[in-house]
Write a protein that holds these residues in place. Sequence first.
Motif, short mmCIF file in Angstrom:
data_model
loop_
_atom_site.label_atom_id
_atom_site.label_comp_id
_atom_site.label_asym_id
_atom_site.label_seq_id
_atom_site.Cartn_x
_atom_site.Cartn_y
_atom_site.Cartn_z
N GLY A 1 2.36 4.63 0.93
CA GLY A 1 1.93 4.09 1.17
C GLY A 1 0.74 4.04 0.99
O GLY A 1 0.32 5.21 1.63
N PRO A 2 0.11 2.84 1.07
CA PRO A 2 0.70 1.43 0.91
C PRO A 2 1.24 1.36 -0.82
O PRO A 2 0.70 2.49 -1.39
CB PRO A 2 -0.60 0.05 1.31
N LEU A 3 1.52 0.45 -1.33
CA LEU A 3 2.13 0.92 -2.41
C LEU A 3 0.87 0.63 -3.68
O LEU A 3 1.33 0.77 -4.78
CB LEU A 3 2.87 -1.17 -2.88
N ASP A 4 -0.01 -0.18 -3.32
CA ASP A 4 -1.21 -0.33 -4.42
C ASP A 4 -1.56 1.14 -4.28
O ASP A 4 -2.51 1.40 -5.58
CB ASP A 4 -1.71 -1.35 -3.19
N HIS A 5 -1.39 1.91 -3.09
CA HIS A 5 -2.50 3.21 -3.29
C HIS A 5 -1.19 3.81 -4.21
O HIS A 5 -1.76 4.97 -5.23
CB HIS A 5 -2.47 4.28 -1.97
N GLU A 6 0.27 4.15 -4.90
CA GLU A 6 1.26 4.31 -4.76
C GLU A 6 1.60 4.18 -6.83
O GLU A 6 1.53 4.90 -7.88
CB GLU A 6 2.52 4.79 -4.31
N ARG A 7 0.75 3.11 -6.88
CA ARG A 7 1.55 2.55 -7.99
C ARG A 7 0.49 2.07 -8.97
O ARG A 7 0.46 1.86 -10.15
CB ARG A 7 1.99 0.91 -8.01
N ALA B 1 -4.77 2.68 -5.66
CA ALA B 1 -6.11 2.09 -4.97
C ALA B 1 -6.72 3.43 -3.75
O ALA B 1 -5.63 3.74 -3.78
CB ALA B 1 -5.21 1.02 -4.29
N PRO B 2 -7.61 3.68 -3.47
CA PRO B 2 -7.67 3.85 -2.91
C PRO B 2 -6.45 4.18 -0.75
O PRO B 2 -5.78 3.58 -0.73
CB PRO B 2 -8.71 3.49 -1.70
N GLN B 3 -6.64 4.95 -0.37
CA GLN B 3 -5.38 5.14 0.75
C GLN B 3 -5.72 4.72 2.22
O GLN B 3 -7.62 5.17 2.33
CB GLN B 3 -4.57 6.42 0.77
N PRO B 4 -6.33 4.19 2.79
CA PRO B 4 -7.05 3.32 4.03
C PRO B 4 -6.98 3.89 4.96
O PRO B 4 -5.67 4.58 5.55
CB PRO B 4 -6.09 1.93 3.94
N ASP B 5 -7.86 4.86 5.96
CA ASP B 5 -7.51 5.58 7.31
C ASP B 5 -7.19 4.32 8.40
O ASP B 5 -6.55 5.16 9.49
CB ASP B 5 -9.01 5.81 7.26
N LEU B 6 -6.87 2.56 7.70
CA LEU B 6 -6.40 2.43 9.16
C LEU B 6 -4.20 2.11 8.68
O LEU B 6 -4.55 1.21 7.31
CB LEU B 6 -7.10 1.28 9.51
N LEU B 7 -3.93 2.50 9.28
CA LEU B 7 -2.28 2.48 9.91
C LEU B 7 -1.81 0.95 9.25
O LEU B 7 -2.33 0.54 10.64
CB LEU B 7 -1.79 3.12 9.56
#
Length: 517
Positions: A154-160, A163-169
């Motif tokens: 995830g997150p979904l915006d990254h996979e779908r 969007a960049p994958q955020p460094d903060l989970l």
Amino acid sequence: MSAADETVDVLVAGSGGGIAGAYTAAREGLSVALVEASDRFGGTFAYSGGGGMWFPCNPVLVRAGSDDTIADALRYYRAVVGDRTPAELQETYVRGGAALIEYLEGDEHFAFKVLPWPDYYSSAVGARNDGMRHIVSKAVPDNRLGRFQGLVRGPLDHERLGAPQPDLLTGGRALIGRFLSAMAENPAVTAHLNTSLVELIVEDGRVVGAVVQSEGARRVILARRGVLLAAGGFEQNDAMRAEYGVAGAASDTMGAPGNVGLAHRAAIAVGASTDLMDQAWWSPGLVHPDGRAAFALCFTGGIFVDRAGRRFVNESAAYDRAGREIIRAMGEGAVGSRYWMVYDSRAGDQPPVMATNVSFAPTSEYVSAGLWLQADSLTELANQIGVPADNLAATVHRFNELARRDDDEDFGRGRESFDRAFTGGASPLVPIDTPPYRAAAFGLSDLGTKGGLRTDVDARVLAVDDRPLSGLYAAGNTMAAVSGTTYPGGGNPIGASLLFSHRAALHMAGEVRSSPE
């Protein structure tokens, strides 16, 4: 005995809720192999924006001043779930969450906070409408995950959406990350991505390991204490959905890509019994330009209409409750796989949805795909969405009257606490009277199937004769849901998944009794 490529104490299939079992087993001094079918850890759990856990009276809530009691929580849960699942299983869940959080807070890797989220049946006895049964993990930076850095799904915006994958989970990703961080330096934990459990190995009536497959190669992992199946549901498998009669389609699920039911099949092949196989965690789904309906909630306006141009549901109801009404309407032929939300332009062109889970694309993409329509009159809009114009006009007129009175006599919208949880208590009955009038396409989405293997309170998988299958455990959506055909409150799927994974590991470590306290 089969020749082993790897031998451990505990084999865990699935890194969503199953990760709690892997962590617990390792913390109790057992060696663990964690296998994950996809290329990232976390499963559907990691897609959860909140990652909430419904754990009444846990230490986080107590410190926040909650005056809830386990007795009230049990009354509520039993009132909602009824006799559809064993009472002892329900009681184990309701009582067990507090002890699990206490256990996790004994490790510095974990930190939690309250996120108030009202129970989904506010009129049921024992309901908690202030949200004080729900907690979430605090966020954690990805760089604290050691060897697992960058490997949380995830997150979904990254996979779908790319969007960049955020460094903060955050949300579900945060708790997955904290479990991984806690195991990162433990040499007794091996973790295998792109590795599916495809067959269980039975010796002398006991499950002693499994055959796993990775990139076409089959390997044998033996497990001295047991195998925990927590590999999600089968929502991504349209053939299995059809076989068991699960409404909806794989294209519209929010489940992780590896959730195709291999663990279910492996367990059934060795005699496991199942329940609730036609069930899922359903919801309305906003249709996006890729053609897929994605879980959406918190509707601050608008109405859903059927093929006759009439309302058929409380649009602001808790999402699983709304989803089941959509399925009912589909079964009656009143609604197809796609239906329409009708709204107006008082807040712009986007439909009045506060939580889409997959972010809105540009308006032009929905318009080009024929998913968002607009018209200067209700008659014109009715023609565009293919419903009788007179019926749609009458439906909107009736709804506007109810909105002005703030009393939905037809479907009870606004009468439950959840209906107003995201509007600051304001009414979700908002008149549709500001042209141009608009419509947005919706479908039926789900958060995964909830049918699976029957278990006892220690997550031991049961055969048809109720006898535990030695060495085999299940949790999460691979286990038949403790909540039966209902969704009592936010954080139930994740909470139950974590708790029964934890109990499975404690049982394998020999530290849990087979009855609720």
